[in-house]
Design an enzyme around this catalytic site. Sequence first.
Site, PDB file in Angstrom:
ATOM      1  N   GLU A 228     -12.284 115.839 -22.312  1.00 41.44           N
ATOM      2  CA  GLU A 228     -11.324 117.010 -22.290  1.00 41.44           C
ATOM      3  C   GLU A 228     -11.177 117.586 -23.715  1.00 41.44           C
ATOM      4  O   GLU A 228     -10.711 117.138 -24.665  1.00 41.44           O
ATOM      5  CB  GLU A 228      -9.829 116.248 -21.887  1.00 41.44           C
ATOM      6  CG  GLU A 228     -10.156 115.668 -20.658  1.00 41.44           C
ATOM      7  CD  GLU A 228      -9.816 116.406 -19.358  1.00 41.44           C
ATOM      8  OE1 GLU A 228      -9.337 117.519 -19.549  1.00 41.44           O
ATOM      9  OE2 GLU A 228     -10.009 115.917 -18.159  1.00 41.44           O
ATOM     10  N   CYS A 262      -4.004 122.523 -26.352  1.00 43.26           N
ATOM     11  CA  CYS A 262      -5.347 122.797 -25.634  1.00 43.26           C
ATOM     12  C   CYS A 262      -5.237 123.882 -24.632  1.00 43.26           C
ATOM     13  O   CYS A 262      -6.347 124.729 -24.852  1.00 43.26           O
ATOM     14  CB  CYS A 262      -5.954 121.873 -24.696  1.00 43.26           C
ATOM     15  SG  CYS A 262      -4.873 120.871 -23.710  1.00 43.26           S
TER      16      CYS A 262
HETATM   17  O1  TXE Z   1      -9.521 116.601 -32.138  1.00 41.73           O
HETATM   18  P1  TXE Z   1     -10.587 115.746 -32.797  1.00 41.73           P
HETATM   19  P2  TXE Z   1      -7.783 116.682 -32.633  1.00 41.73           P
HETATM   20  C1  TXE Z   1      -8.140 119.648 -28.073  1.00 41.73           C
HETATM   21  C2  TXE Z   1      -7.642 120.512 -28.553  1.00 41.73           C
HETATM   22  C3  TXE Z   1      -8.075 120.719 -29.931  1.00 41.73           C
HETATM   23  C4  TXE Z   1      -8.764 119.319 -30.257  1.00 41.73           C
HETATM   24  C5  TXE Z   1      -7.400 118.857 -31.410  1.00 41.73           C
HETATM   25  O2  TXE Z   1      -7.896 121.927 -27.931  1.00 41.73           O
HETATM   26  O3  TXE Z   1      -9.672 121.215 -30.117  1.00 41.73           O
HETATM   27  O4  TXE Z   1      -8.310 118.575 -29.209  1.00 41.73           O
HETATM   28  O5  TXE Z   1      -7.439 117.491 -31.331  1.00 41.73           O
HETATM   29  C6  TXE Z   1     -11.782 110.943 -32.965  1.00 41.73           C
HETATM   30  N1  TXE Z   1     -16.896 110.016 -32.541  1.00 41.73           N
HETATM   31  N2  TXE Z   1      -7.313 118.973 -26.746  1.00 41.73           N
HETATM   32  O6  TXE Z   1      -7.736 117.277 -33.884  1.00 41.73           O
HETATM   33  O7  TXE Z   1     -10.715 115.772 -34.350  1.00 41.73           O
HETATM   34  C7  TXE Z   1     -10.703 111.131 -33.712  1.00 41.73           C
HETATM   35  O8  TXE Z   1     -10.375 110.332 -34.791  1.00 41.73           O
HETATM   36  C8  TXE Z   1     -15.762 109.630 -31.648  1.00 41.73           C
HETATM   37  C9  TXE Z   1      -7.945 119.263 -25.589  1.00 41.73           C
HETATM   38  O9  TXE Z   1      -7.449 115.267 -32.593  1.00 41.73           O
HETATM   39  O10 TXE Z   1     -11.875 116.080 -32.258  1.00 41.73           O
HETATM   40  C10 TXE Z   1      -9.648 111.318 -32.798  1.00 41.73           C
HETATM   41  O11 TXE Z   1      -9.060 110.107 -32.001  1.00 41.73           O
HETATM   42  N3  TXE Z   1     -14.507 109.814 -31.832  1.00 41.73           N
HETATM   43  C11 TXE Z   1      -7.109 118.750 -24.515  1.00 41.73           C
HETATM   44  C12 TXE Z   1     -10.216 112.140 -31.543  1.00 41.73           C
HETATM   45  O12 TXE Z   1     -11.728 111.814 -32.058  1.00 41.73           O
HETATM   46  C13 TXE Z   1     -14.326 110.552 -33.042  1.00 41.73           C
HETATM   47  C14 TXE Z   1      -5.700 118.217 -24.595  1.00 41.73           C
HETATM   48  C15 TXE Z   1     -10.046 113.703 -31.571  1.00 41.73           C
HETATM   49  O13 TXE Z   1     -10.327 114.321 -32.754  1.00 41.73           O
HETATM   50  C16 TXE Z   1     -15.461 111.236 -33.883  1.00 41.73           C
HETATM   51  C17 TXE Z   1      -5.499 118.024 -26.315  1.00 41.73           C
HETATM   52  C18 TXE Z   1     -16.826 110.608 -33.625  1.00 41.73           C
HETATM   53  N4  TXE Z   1     -17.609 110.882 -34.483  1.00 41.73           N
HETATM   54  C19 TXE Z   1      -6.310 118.542 -27.120  1.00 41.73           C
HETATM   55  N5  TXE Z   1     -14.776 111.824 -34.990  1.00 41.73           N
HETATM   56  C20 TXE Z   1      -7.714 118.873 -22.744  1.00 41.73           C
HETATM   57  N6  TXE Z   1      -8.635 119.507 -22.911  1.00 41.73           N
HETATM   58  O14 TXE Z   1      -7.148 118.262 -22.365  1.00 41.73           O
HETATM   59  C21 TXE Z   1     -13.518 112.047 -34.879  1.00 41.73           C
HETATM   60  N7  TXE Z   1     -13.200 111.321 -33.599  1.00 41.73           N
END
Ligand code: TXE
Length: 458
Positions: A228, A262
């Site tokens: 997502e 999001c």
């Molecule tokens: O994301 P991040 P964030 C989206 C929103 C925005 C983002 C914001 O649009 O783009 O989420 O959330 C972990 N391997 N949505 O800043 O930085 C990290 O520790 C595995 C979409 O939190 O990508 C965290 O727990 N995991 C939406 C998680 O990934 C890793 C609804 C997310 O971090 C990693 C809400 C790695 N290498 C927000 N590195 C929808 N579409 O429903 C980091 N993480």
Amino acid sequence: MNVTNPATGKVIGEVPEDTPETIAAKLEGARAAQAGWAAVPLEERRARLRGFRNGLVGCKEDLARRLTAEVGKPIRQSWAELDAMPARIDFFLENVGRVMEEETVFRDAGKGLEERVAYEPLGVVANISAWNYPYFVGSNVFVPALLTGNAVLYKPSELASLTGQAIADLMRDAGVTAEVFTPVFGAGAVAAQLLTHPLDGVYFTGSHATGRKVAEAAGRGLMRMQLELGGKDPVYVCEDVDLDQAAPSVAVGAFYNTGQSCCAVERVYVHERIHDAFVEAFVNTVGAFVVGDPTDETAFIGPVTRPAQIEVLEAQVEDARRKGAQVPLGGRRREGPGSWFEPTVVTHVDHRMELMREESFGPVIGIQKVKGDDEALSLMNDTRYGLTAGVYSRDRERARRILSSVRSGSVYWNCCDRVSPRLPWSGRGHSGIGATLGLDGIRAFLQPKAWHLRAPRA
Ligand code: TXE
């Protein structure tokens, strides 16, 4: 691991970070516990998750204050997130039974042959989650995953660790054991370490960039995967709208949760006939939003949760300015403690600008003038994302025509930035793979088993 309040920049708590050893031990515990959990009658699993739901309701005030302290969400919006939880969980409680029901799909009495389909849990799944709506995006995964008999390793965002801890405590109080629902704390490296293990599924909510890394890990381990991800969600405002309704509705859709949703409105296209009047009404609405201390009930806009995002916002506004855009409101970071960015409206934009192409995820919006429906549709689809899209018009048929040609998982007529537990939530293209919520969001945690049954000859 320190937890920092983004409104003040002060450290407000500490959470123990997981190590490769503790992750391995947690996974082993989850594996050992999962079959037992799946064997618990559905009615009992449902009762425990109902207990979790009631626990959330019971300590709403504490949970809301904790959420506001660690992510900077204005307190009214923290209350609103928690207030919406019971209905969301109830949807899963009420519908899990029918999704899991076995069915006979063929019977030949003469040959004594029967074919049945049964649904089984996947096993042990990882839920790697985001911070912007930690209750929503977490529970969209872990509630149906648990109800269907899976064990869950839940990795909350490092920016919402205190909330993740509170969720884990409430689960335990409700009788979901620490092995069946196991929190894993840490940032990206911890999540990546978790994904080196053989899991039965990974359910990720977060950015597109991280989603790609998760997809690579899931590919290597050949595990079920759901993503997502973010969006660049457009809204088109037709010339026939009532501006007093449309402008505030789109403004709230763009700036609620400080633009960090999001499905926040990230691009606005306005019919040329009403463009100037719309911009005026929009700027007036946004200019009246109260920016400030998120614990204050009057605040509508709080800090930007991830400090590094301030630079992204600055760069997008600067790039747009350089290419000819105007900034009738805001445009700068706010100095002082914490991480703050002024609510910003940018006009005279086009698709050469980063602001109209890449996710902003903050209190910044671009408004572009269009000649009519064809141009609006082609601009709305000029993106690799595809989470949501909206049309504001008095004419339902006109909106339907446009929205049925938009590539996105959800579409809105005269509304935006809206999620319903009854409808599947999914993204096209760079916005993700798979669906949460709705009946699809329960099926996502099950796998079919085909039963071929032949009765012995009499
Ligand atoms: O994301 P991040 P964030 C989206 C929103 C925005 C983002 C914001 O649009 O783009 O989420 O959330 C972990 N391997 N949505 O800043 O930085 C990290 O520790 C595995 C979409 O939190 O990508 C965290 O727990 N995991 C939406 C998680 O990934 C890793 C609804 C997310 O971090 C990693 C809400 C790695 N290498 C927000 N590195 C929808 N579409 O429903 C980091 N993480």
